[in-house]
Design a protein around this motif. Sequence first.
Motif, PDB file in Angstrom:
ATOM      1  N   ASP A 146       0.827  -1.203   0.000  1.00  0.00           N
ATOM      2  CA  ASP A 146       0.000   0.000   0.000  1.00  0.00           C
ATOM      3  C   ASP A 146       0.862   1.253   0.000  1.00  0.00           C
ATOM      4  O   ASP A 146       0.426   2.310  -0.429  1.00  0.00           O
ATOM      5  CB  ASP A 146      -0.918   0.007   1.217  1.00  0.00           C
ATOM      6  N   ALA A 147       2.061   1.118   0.528  1.00  0.00           N
ATOM      7  CA  ALA A 147       2.954   2.272   0.538  1.00  0.00           C
ATOM      8  C   ALA A 147       4.390   1.775   0.611  1.00  0.00           C
ATOM      9  O   ALA A 147       4.632   0.623   0.992  1.00  0.00           O
ATOM     10  CB  ALA A 147       2.654   3.167   1.730  1.00  0.00           C
ATOM     11  N   VAL A 148       5.308   2.618   0.218  1.00  0.00           N
ATOM     12  CA  VAL A 148       6.723   2.261   0.252  1.00  0.00           C
ATOM     13  C   VAL A 148       7.484   3.352   0.996  1.00  0.00           C
ATOM     14  O   VAL A 148       7.285   4.540   0.741  1.00  0.00           O
ATOM     15  CB  VAL A 148       7.289   2.099  -1.179  1.00  0.00           C
ATOM     16  N   LEU A 149       8.301   2.914   1.939  1.00  0.00           N
ATOM     17  CA  LEU A 149       9.153   3.854   2.662  1.00  0.00           C
ATOM     18  C   LEU A 149      10.596   3.557   2.285  1.00  0.00           C
ATOM     19  O   LEU A 149      11.026   2.404   2.307  1.00  0.00           O
ATOM     20  CB  LEU A 149       8.972   3.670   4.182  1.00  0.00           C
ATOM     21  N   ILE A 150      11.315   4.595   1.913  1.00  0.00           N
ATOM     22  CA  ILE A 150      12.741   4.434   1.673  1.00  0.00           C
ATOM     23  C   ILE A 150      13.436   5.274   2.737  1.00  0.00           C
ATOM     24  O   ILE A 150      13.154   6.470   2.858  1.00  0.00           O
ATOM     25  CB  ILE A 150      13.139   4.926   0.278  1.00  0.00           C
ATOM     26  N   ALA A 151      14.290   4.651   3.522  1.00  0.00           N
ATOM     27  CA  ALA A 151      14.967   5.414   4.565  1.00  0.00           C
ATOM     28  C   ALA A 151      16.467   5.222   4.413  1.00  0.00           C
ATOM     29  O   ALA A 151      16.949   4.112   4.193  1.00  0.00           O
ATOM     30  CB  ALA A 151      14.496   4.979   5.944  1.00  0.00           C
ATOM     31  N   GLY A 152      17.171   6.323   4.518  1.00  0.00           N
ATOM     32  CA  GLY A 152      18.622   6.272   4.369  1.00  0.00           C
ATOM     33  C   GLY A 152      19.302   7.214   5.340  1.00  0.00           C
ATOM     34  O   GLY A 152      18.661   7.798   6.222  1.00  0.00           O
ATOM     35  N   CYS A 153      20.595   7.366   5.177  1.00  0.00           N
ATOM     36  CA  CYS A 153      21.369   8.235   6.059  1.00  0.00           C
ATOM     37  C   CYS A 153      21.030   9.699   5.796  1.00  0.00           C
ATOM     38  O   CYS A 153      20.617  10.058   4.702  1.00  0.00           O
ATOM     39  CB  CYS A 153      22.855   8.040   5.814  1.00  0.00           C
ATOM     40  N   HIS A 154      21.235  10.533   6.791  1.00  0.00           N
ATOM     41  CA  HIS A 154      21.045  11.969   6.600  1.00  0.00           C
ATOM     42  C   HIS A 154      22.024  12.478   5.548  1.00  0.00           C
ATOM     43  O   HIS A 154      23.101  11.916   5.383  1.00  0.00           O
ATOM     44  CB  HIS A 154      21.293  12.703   7.925  1.00  0.00           C
ATOM     45  N   PRO A 155      21.658  13.576   4.833  1.00  0.00           N
ATOM     46  CA  PRO A 155      22.584  14.128   3.843  1.00  0.00           C
ATOM     47  C   PRO A 155      23.951  14.405   4.487  1.00  0.00           C
ATOM     48  O   PRO A 155      24.025  14.958   5.582  1.00  0.00           O
ATOM     49  CB  PRO A 155      21.905  15.422   3.406  1.00  0.00           C
ATOM     50  N   GLY A 156      24.976  13.971   3.809  1.00  0.00           N
ATOM     51  CA  GLY A 156      26.319  14.165   4.347  1.00  0.00           C
ATOM     52  C   GLY A 156      26.827  12.971   5.130  1.00  0.00           C
ATOM     53  O   GLY A 156      28.024  12.853   5.367  1.00  0.00           O
ATOM     54  N   ASP A 157      25.912  12.073   5.533  1.00  0.00           N
ATOM     55  CA  ASP A 157      26.319  10.929   6.356  1.00  0.00           C
ATOM     56  C   ASP A 157      26.407   9.626   5.569  1.00  0.00           C
ATOM     57  O   ASP A 157      26.688   8.588   6.147  1.00  0.00           O
ATOM     58  CB  ASP A 157      25.304  10.715   7.496  1.00  0.00           C
ATOM     59  N   CYS A 158      26.133   9.684   4.256  1.00  0.00           N
ATOM     60  CA  CYS A 158      26.060   8.448   3.485  1.00  0.00           C
ATOM     61  C   CYS A 158      27.384   7.690   3.565  1.00  0.00           C
ATOM     62  O   CYS A 158      28.451   8.267   3.407  1.00  0.00           O
ATOM     63  CB  CYS A 158      25.711   8.742   2.034  1.00  0.00           C
ATOM     64  N   HIS A 159      27.280   6.388   3.805  1.00  0.00           N
ATOM     65  CA  HIS A 159      28.470   5.538   3.874  1.00  0.00           C
ATOM     66  C   HIS A 159      29.226   5.568   2.541  1.00  0.00           C
ATOM     67  O   HIS A 159      30.429   5.417   2.505  1.00  0.00           O
ATOM     68  CB  HIS A 159      28.042   4.116   4.200  1.00  0.00           C
ATOM     69  N   TYR A 160      28.460   5.729   1.466  1.00  0.00           N
ATOM     70  CA  TYR A 160      29.074   5.798   0.135  1.00  0.00           C
ATOM     71  C   TYR A 160      29.138   7.245  -0.347  1.00  0.00           C
ATOM     72  O   TYR A 160      29.078   7.513  -1.545  1.00  0.00           O
ATOM     73  CB  TYR A 160      28.299   4.918  -0.839  1.00  0.00           C
ATOM     74  N   VAL A 161      29.160   8.163   0.558  1.00  0.00           N
ATOM     75  CA  VAL A 161      29.360   9.600   0.354  1.00  0.00           C
ATOM     76  C   VAL A 161      28.178  10.314  -0.310  1.00  0.00           C
ATOM     77  O   VAL A 161      27.733  11.352   0.176  1.00  0.00           O
ATOM     78  CB  VAL A 161      30.668   9.875  -0.431  1.00  0.00           C
ATOM     79  N   GLN A 162      27.650   9.756  -1.411  1.00  0.00           N
ATOM     80  CA  GLN A 162      26.671  10.539  -2.161  1.00  0.00           C
ATOM     81  C   GLN A 162      25.420   9.767  -2.569  1.00  0.00           C
ATOM     82  O   GLN A 162      24.561  10.324  -3.249  1.00  0.00           O
ATOM     83  CB  GLN A 162      27.338  11.104  -3.423  1.00  0.00           C
ATOM     84  N   GLY A 163      25.288   8.526  -2.147  1.00  0.00           N
ATOM     85  CA  GLY A 163      24.144   7.704  -2.576  1.00  0.00           C
ATOM     86  C   GLY A 163      22.810   8.324  -2.251  1.00  0.00           C
ATOM     87  O   GLY A 163      21.891   8.321  -3.072  1.00  0.00           O
ATOM     88  N   ASN A 164      22.687   8.901  -1.059  1.00  0.00           N
ATOM     89  CA  ASN A 164      21.380   9.451  -0.674  1.00  0.00           C
ATOM     90  C   ASN A 164      21.029  10.717  -1.453  1.00  0.00           C
ATOM     91  O   ASN A 164      19.868  11.007  -1.668  1.00  0.00           O
ATOM     92  CB  ASN A 164      21.301   9.684   0.845  1.00  0.00           C
TER      93      ASN A 164
END
Lengths: 289, 146
Positions: B61-79
């Motif tokens: 019914d719905a989709v949630l995508i949750a990731g790191c805060h901007p600047g905190d991405c483990h891969y630097v820029q994925g989010n």
Amino acid sequence: MTVNITEQIQEKAREILSSGQVELIIGYQRASDGVTARPAFIRKAENVAKLIFDQTCTHNLAKYAIEHRGKSMAIVAKACDTFGINVLIQENQIIREKTYVIGVNCPGVVEVSFGQVGDKLQYRCQICQEHAPAVYDYVAGDPVEEKPLGFDPYIKVKVLEALSQEERIAFWEKHFERCIRCYACRNACPQCYCTECVVEQIDPDWVGIPIQVPEKQIFHVIRAFHLAGRCIGCNECERSCPVGIPLSLMNMKFSQDVEDQFGYKPGRDPEVCAPLATYQPDENLGIGG
Amino acid sequence: MSLDYEPRIIGFLCNWCAFAGADLAGTTRTGYPSNIRIIRVPCSGRVDPLLILKAYQQGADAVLIAGCHPGDCHYVQGNYFARRRFALLRQFLDYLGIEKERLRLEWVSASEGRKFARLVKEMTEEVSRLGPRKDTVRRPVKVATE
């Protein structure tokens, strides 16, 4: 004027073909029905007289540049086709140095179907505001005067956006129901060049085999999304659709959003990074929080 | 809409922040609705629109995508890439008739167990109010056989 452009193209084609600068000319020739145009592939200078250009030359020949990538070739390109060529250069699909672009100052093309040529400009040409090629080695034809449009080029998208949710669902269901999954839209698109398309992958099986609305809708959303920020609006997909699905309404929605949010129009300059391949660290897109 | 309607939410949580945040919500015994089904992904930037459509097709019914805060991405820029991608996709799905509320991108750090629990609660309430999806990206769920 029509004769003028044809002669200019033929003369240039003869010159670069006989000097050995290119081995192939991709242009237009008269189709077997005698009135419309079809793509022509000229390898010998004596066949150059076949080349034509007039307002029936609707195909986006950038598609054929991908098939002949690596060869030194010349492409006859209208203004919108040069945007497609620019996107392909940007994505390293064709080599600029090996591609000789015969740009055409395009007056717009008319609606054509087999054996019939209309007198009305195609919709994409009615809303076109850039008639001069963006990338070229030679330009044929006189510059076309740019007139202000007088209405919003995305008016059709705005009208659909203004409908209620139920009406939009019904609108798209009506169209997706007719889709026969022939993938002509994908095959005609100069920006679709993956060797294995995600909708045809068997393992993992992302898009199922059934020819039913859910699968067809996923196909169309993915096709449109893969063109987000890349679609140049040549409308070859819609023209090639055998059941007349208004694919441009999906492409134009993405074009509109990309233009509004990122101020980007694809194909104008191959040096500018595509919007989905870059980012601004502190932008607010109304999502993420 | 029947009274016992329970929405199904698919959560794509990034391995480094949001998944750890959900873990924290669990270990600290912060309660949240069980309507969410969590899928761990390496990064919010890994989530392809195809995954979301597939989730909708299978009845989410719905989709949630949750990731790191901007600047905190483990891969630097994925989010950052994910943000641009889903900003466009959300508007497009709304255009086709899937409400914007049904797709959310949120930033949850590894220490934000409470925020995660709040998000799931908020989303469950919102989607319950919206009711089952009315659009056509759906087919009867078949159990996959290996």
